[in-house]
Enzyme design. Structure first.
Site, mmCIF file in Angstrom:
data_model
loop_
_atom_site.group_PDB
_atom_site.id
_atom_site.type_symbol
_atom_site.label_atom_id
_atom_site.label_comp_id
_atom_site.label_asym_id
_atom_site.label_seq_id
_atom_site.Cartn_x
_atom_site.Cartn_y
_atom_site.Cartn_z
ATOM 1 N N ALA A 135 -2.478 -41.518 30.407
ATOM 2 C CA ALA A 135 -2.351 -41.169 28.989
ATOM 3 C C ALA A 135 -1.072 -40.370 28.751
ATOM 4 O O ALA A 135 -0.006 -40.940 28.447
ATOM 5 C CB ALA A 135 -3.580 -40.406 28.538
ATOM 6 N N ARG A 136 -1.138 -39.082 28.871
ATOM 7 C CA ARG A 136 0.007 -38.192 28.731
ATOM 8 C C ARG A 136 -0.230 -36.981 29.607
ATOM 9 O O ARG A 136 -1.371 -36.543 29.767
ATOM 10 C CB ARG A 136 0.132 -37.681 27.282
ATOM 11 C CG ARG A 136 0.869 -38.593 26.328
ATOM 12 C CD ARG A 136 2.381 -38.565 26.576
ATOM 13 N NE ARG A 136 3.089 -39.418 25.641
ATOM 14 C CZ ARG A 136 3.275 -40.727 25.774
ATOM 15 N NH1 ARG A 136 2.811 -41.359 26.843
ATOM 16 N NH2 ARG A 136 3.939 -41.414 24.868
ATOM 17 N N ARG A 176 -6.808 -49.468 22.104
ATOM 18 C CA ARG A 176 -6.484 -50.828 22.562
ATOM 19 C C ARG A 176 -6.366 -50.899 24.083
ATOM 20 O O ARG A 176 -6.889 -51.828 24.715
ATOM 21 C CB ARG A 176 -5.158 -51.282 21.923
ATOM 22 C CG ARG A 176 -5.285 -51.555 20.454
ATOM 23 C CD ARG A 176 -3.927 -51.610 19.800
ATOM 24 N NE ARG A 176 -3.403 -50.259 19.624
ATOM 25 C CZ ARG A 176 -2.776 -49.819 18.534
ATOM 26 N NH1 ARG A 176 -2.562 -50.637 17.537
ATOM 27 N NH2 ARG A 176 -2.342 -48.579 18.444
ATOM 28 N N GLU A 231 6.588 -33.366 32.907
ATOM 29 C CA GLU A 231 7.360 -34.393 33.614
ATOM 30 C C GLU A 231 8.789 -34.472 33.069
ATOM 31 O O GLU A 231 9.009 -34.181 31.896
ATOM 32 C CB GLU A 231 6.658 -35.769 33.494
ATOM 33 C CG GLU A 231 6.562 -36.286 32.079
ATOM 34 C CD GLU A 231 5.764 -37.593 31.981
ATOM 35 O OE1 GLU A 231 4.670 -37.690 32.544
ATOM 36 O OE2 GLU A 231 6.284 -38.504 31.324
ATOM 37 N N HIS A 288 5.506 -42.410 35.487
ATOM 38 C CA HIS A 288 5.314 -42.841 34.085
ATOM 39 C C HIS A 288 5.837 -44.267 33.869
ATOM 40 O O HIS A 288 6.738 -44.500 33.065
ATOM 41 C CB HIS A 288 6.001 -41.854 33.112
ATOM 42 C CG HIS A 288 5.449 -41.919 31.727
ATOM 43 N ND1 HIS A 288 5.409 -40.833 30.878
ATOM 44 C CD2 HIS A 288 4.911 -42.951 31.012
ATOM 45 C CE1 HIS A 288 4.882 -41.187 29.719
ATOM 46 N NE2 HIS A 288 4.577 -42.474 29.769
HETATM 47 C C1 8YV Z 1 6.700 -45.511 27.901
HETATM 48 C C2 8YV Z 1 4.434 -44.660 26.980
HETATM 49 O O1 8YV Z 1 6.961 -45.524 29.246
HETATM 50 O O2 8YV Z 1 4.343 -46.134 25.172
HETATM 51 C C3 8YV Z 1 4.073 -45.033 25.598
HETATM 52 O O3 8YV Z 1 3.506 -44.173 24.896
HETATM 53 O O4 8YV Z 1 4.071 -43.641 27.449
HETATM 54 C C4 8YV Z 1 5.221 -45.590 27.816
HETATM 55 O O5 8YV Z 1 4.910 -46.897 27.489
HETATM 56 C C5 8YV Z 1 7.559 -44.444 27.387
HETATM 57 O O6 8YV Z 1 7.116 -43.733 26.348
HETATM 58 C C6 8YV Z 1 8.990 -44.964 27.199
HETATM 59 O O7 8YV Z 1 9.108 -46.116 26.477
#
Ligand code: 8YV
Length: 344
Positions: A245-246, A163, A275, A293
């Site tokens: 992404a991650r 998405r 992180e 992030h």
């Molecule tokens: C958030 C994210 O910042 O939704 C996700 O997977 O990486 C981010 O939107 C985080 O995980 C905290 O809500």
């Protein structure tokens, strides 16, 4: 008549006060972070706090695995206010009968806005320019002063076409006249490709042809170091790489080396391996834009993510609502004939 005690929920992250208030109408809330305190949960501290607790509200951390689940026998729902759920062992939760939900959709456009902004800041050297100016180094004009790469009309390469990837592709094609190519394990329906103006290519072609590579794949064992030294070597020396992404999808050490040796032009990074720590060299390089992030961090979107996570918790733990959790990842663990699919 005896009233049954409300199930207990641990809110393991800081969250909006009004979201906590809404949750407290249905369950007993333990919110040690309140609205503004972060807790670095160790597994032991989390297990201790989860005794007698039926629901857990988390975000991208901490890790929820089989060991934690077996030590927390009362847990019935783990609801995350993040779309990515690589911190949660879904199979282990399903085996333990624990419902898991994530927070998709509500963050798509906000995250795509940020991905595009980070890519543009990277291409046009926005943060480097600001540092230059604040350091009092703006003393002269020159035709190539902080000159960057064009975005309009360039080739946008999207790695991961879910998405958020699609929302970025749309911005590139419709807003900036970009040629959009993408790589994803499964191809989009040709009608969707046409609507987005995006063409599927293999990963090598994507890396070779992208002027601006934006990475939006979920993290898993399969996507660990999906972009490492070999992949970076395929990229153009004029190209940029943006990772929203991650951490772990990109090999940060290999990326730092490629940036230092100017084998790619620049990078924009919102996520990092390990992180909130990051590869120390990234902090020393001028050709990288670094953010902590925050791709989904607009207040309306973060509120919507929290509300969605709480809706899932309430639906699981307060059967009186007659509702099913709206974004359950393993809805099969609930046995609720007659419940409706989502909150009104
Ligand atoms: C958030 C994210 O910042 O939704 C996700 O997977 O990486 C981010 O939107 C985080 O995980 C905290 O809500």
């Amino acid at each position: 008549m005896m009233t049954r005690p409300k199930p207990r929920v641990l809110v393991a992250i800081p969250v909006f006060a009004e979201v906590l208030t809404g949750l407290a109408r249905h369950v007993e809330v333990d919110a040690p972070c309140g609205t503004d305190q972060n807790i670095e949960w160790t597994a032991e501290a989390l297990v201790a706090r989860l005794q007698g607790v039926a629901g857990l509200l988390v975000a991208g951390a901490p890790r929820i695995d089989a060991a934690l689940l077996s030590a927390c026998p009362d847990l019935r729902a783990v609801c995350s206010m993040a779309v990515g759920y690589n911190n949660i062992d879904l199979a282990a939760c399903t085996a333990a009968g624990v419902l898991v939900s994530n927070a998709p959709d509500v963050l798509t456009e906000t995250t795509a806005d940020f991905g595009f902004a980070l890519m543009m800041a990277t291409a046009r050297r926005i943060t480097e320019s600001e540092h230059f100016l604040r350091a009092g180094r703006w003393t002269h004009w020159s035709y190539d002063l902080l000159a960057g790469a064009d975005v309009h009309g360039a080739t946008l390469g999207v790695l991961g076409m879910g998405r958020i990837g699609q929302a970025i592709a749309r911005r590139g094609a419709l807003g900036f006249g970009m040629r959009v190519i993408y790589h994803n394990r499964s191809r989009l329906d040709p009608a969707v490709e046409q609507q987005l103006g995006a063409r599927w290519v293999d990963k090598t072609t994507l890396l070779r042809e992208a002027d601006h590579l934006v990475i939006v794949v979920p993290y898993s064992a399969a996507s660990h170091h999906l972009v490492g030294a070999a992949e970076l070597a395929l990229m153009r020396p004029t190209a940029t790489l943006t990772n929203i992404a991650r951490g772990g999808v990109v090999d940060d050490a290999a990326l730092a080396q490629a940036l230092r040796e100017r084998r790619i032009f620049a990078a924009g990074l919102d996520v990092f391996e390990g992180e909130p720590a990051l590869h120390p060299e990234l902090l020393t390089l001028p050709n990288v834009v670094l953010t902590p992030h925050i791709a989904s961090a607009s207040l309306p979107t973060r509120r919507a993510m929290a509300e969605l996570a709480v809706s899932n918790l309430i639906a699981v733990l307060d059967p009186g609502t007659g509702l099913l959790p709206p974004t359950a990842l393993n809805p099969q663990v609930l046995d609720r004939p007659g419940a409706t699919a989502s909150l009104p």
